[in-house]
Design an enzyme around this catalytic site. Structure first.
Site, PDB file in Angstrom:
ATOM      1  N   LYS A  74       0.348  -1.330  -0.713  1.00  0.00           N
ATOM      2  CA  LYS A  74      -0.301   0.043   0.082  1.00  0.00           C
ATOM      3  C   LYS A  74       1.010   1.506   0.243  1.00  0.00           C
ATOM      4  O   LYS A  74       0.358   2.317  -0.630  1.00  0.00           O
ATOM      5  CB  LYS A  74      -0.842   0.018   1.358  1.00  0.00           C
ATOM      6  N   ASP A 110      -9.506   2.917   1.595  1.00  0.00           N
ATOM      7  CA  ASP A 110      -9.857   2.127   3.020  1.00  0.00           C
ATOM      8  C   ASP A 110     -10.061   3.672   4.561  1.00  0.00           C
ATOM      9  O   ASP A 110     -11.670   3.485   4.872  1.00  0.00           O
ATOM     10  CB  ASP A 110      -8.481   1.942   3.333  1.00  0.00           C
TER      11      ASP A 110
END
Ligand code: ATR
Length: 290
Positions: A74, A110
């Site tokens: 990420k 997210d």
């Protein structure tokens, strides 16, 4: 997955991570593509850390429309992308890549998915006192979007220095005071007295450690909203005890579903079938819990 044909027009999306075998993303995205009649397919790719650059070159070469990005990529994916939206840039992490005619754009659903899960339940974090437990990657995404939205944050972590570091970044980015405390019962007692929302971003309570909880049950009460990002089990001990104390609860399933839904919408421009995606996640989780 009944009557779908793959043709030269089919668009490809997927998820990259290491490990990848337990991902539920293919199940929710493929179900959503079929339900909406979109000619897309979603595949999991096991990409090791040292192959990340080649994987992104491959995304360009093969004209892959979109990728979700999971651990451990990420943060390290950022130098391989062409653009970041402002939220992903502030957080310093990306979970969604969209290929717009060869330009790879990174975003972080997210964070926006977590906010959406709150808003969907009529909970507006602006001006609220929010306790965030944990200071890892998940906490970072959630803390940034909540600070940006105007929540007052208290971050508690087992290793105090990580909470202090995160609070410092939030202060630099948003010029907003954020408190950092060590995750111990005494601090929780004090912080929870005036809190509106409590969010667990630690891995406590995650299967197989289902008897763990980060918060003593006597500190939970009605008037509090309790959210747990752990979705395995679907109802963690923290959520069960919060419910028993009369608190409102939001499960980790909601955040997972919303991050997927927002990625889906970025790639397709079509509204995501949220209910179907949620049903699909619950079906998968229940199959694992058996
Ligand atoms: P992620 O990116 O998923 O947030 P992470 O960076 O490993 O993962 O962070 C996990 C979080 O859970 C951390 O806040 C960690 O606390 P430390 O920073 O002190 O390690 C927290 N955590 C994990 N197990 C815990 C436990 N048994 N008790 C308290 N906190 C725990």
């Amino acid at each position: 997955m009944s009557d779908r044909t793959i043709s030269a027009k089919t668009r490809l999306c997927g998820v990259i991570g290491d490990p990848i075998e337990h991902t539920m993303s293919p199940a929710i995205h493929n179900a959503a593509f079929i339900q909406t009649g979109l000619d897309y397919v979603y595949i999991p790719f096991h990409v090791k850390e040292k192959e990340l650059g080649k994987a992104i070159d491959g995304m360009r070469a093969l004209n892959v429309r979109g990728l979700n990005v999971t651990l451990p990529h990420k943060v390290t994916i950022i130098p391989f992308l062409d653009e970041l939206d402002s939220l992903a840039e502030k957080i310093g992490a990306v979970n969604t890549v969209t290929n717009d005619e060869g330009i790879l754009k990174g975003s972080n659903t997210d964070a926006s998915g977590f906010l959406q899960a709150l808003l969907e339940r009529g909970i507006e974090p602006k001006g609220k006192k929010v306790i965030v437990l944990g200071a890892g990657g998940a906490s970072r995404a959630i803390s940034f979007i909540l600070a940006e939205r105007g929540a007052h944050l208290v971050i508690l972590n087992r290793r105090l220095e990580r909470a202090v570091e995160l609070a410092g970044r939030l202060l630099t980015t948003f010029s907003k005071e954020v408190r950092a405390l060590k995750l111990i019962a005494e601090n929780l007692t004090w912080a929870l007295e005036e809190a509106d929302i409590l969010i667990n971003t630690t891995s406590m309570g995650m299967s197989p450690n289902i008897s763990e909880t980060p918060v003593p049950s006597n500190l939970l009460r009605s008037g509090l909203t309790v959210s747990d990002i752990v979705y395995n089990p679907i109802k963690t001990r923290l959520l069960r005890e919060a419910e028993e104390a009369g608190a409102e609860t939001i499960s980790g399933v909601d955040m997972f579903v919303w991050q997927g839904a927002l990625s889906f919408e970025r790639w397709t421009g079509v509204k995501a079938p949220i209910k179907l995606m949620r049903d699909e996640v619950i079906k998968e989780l229940q199959a694992h819990e058996k």
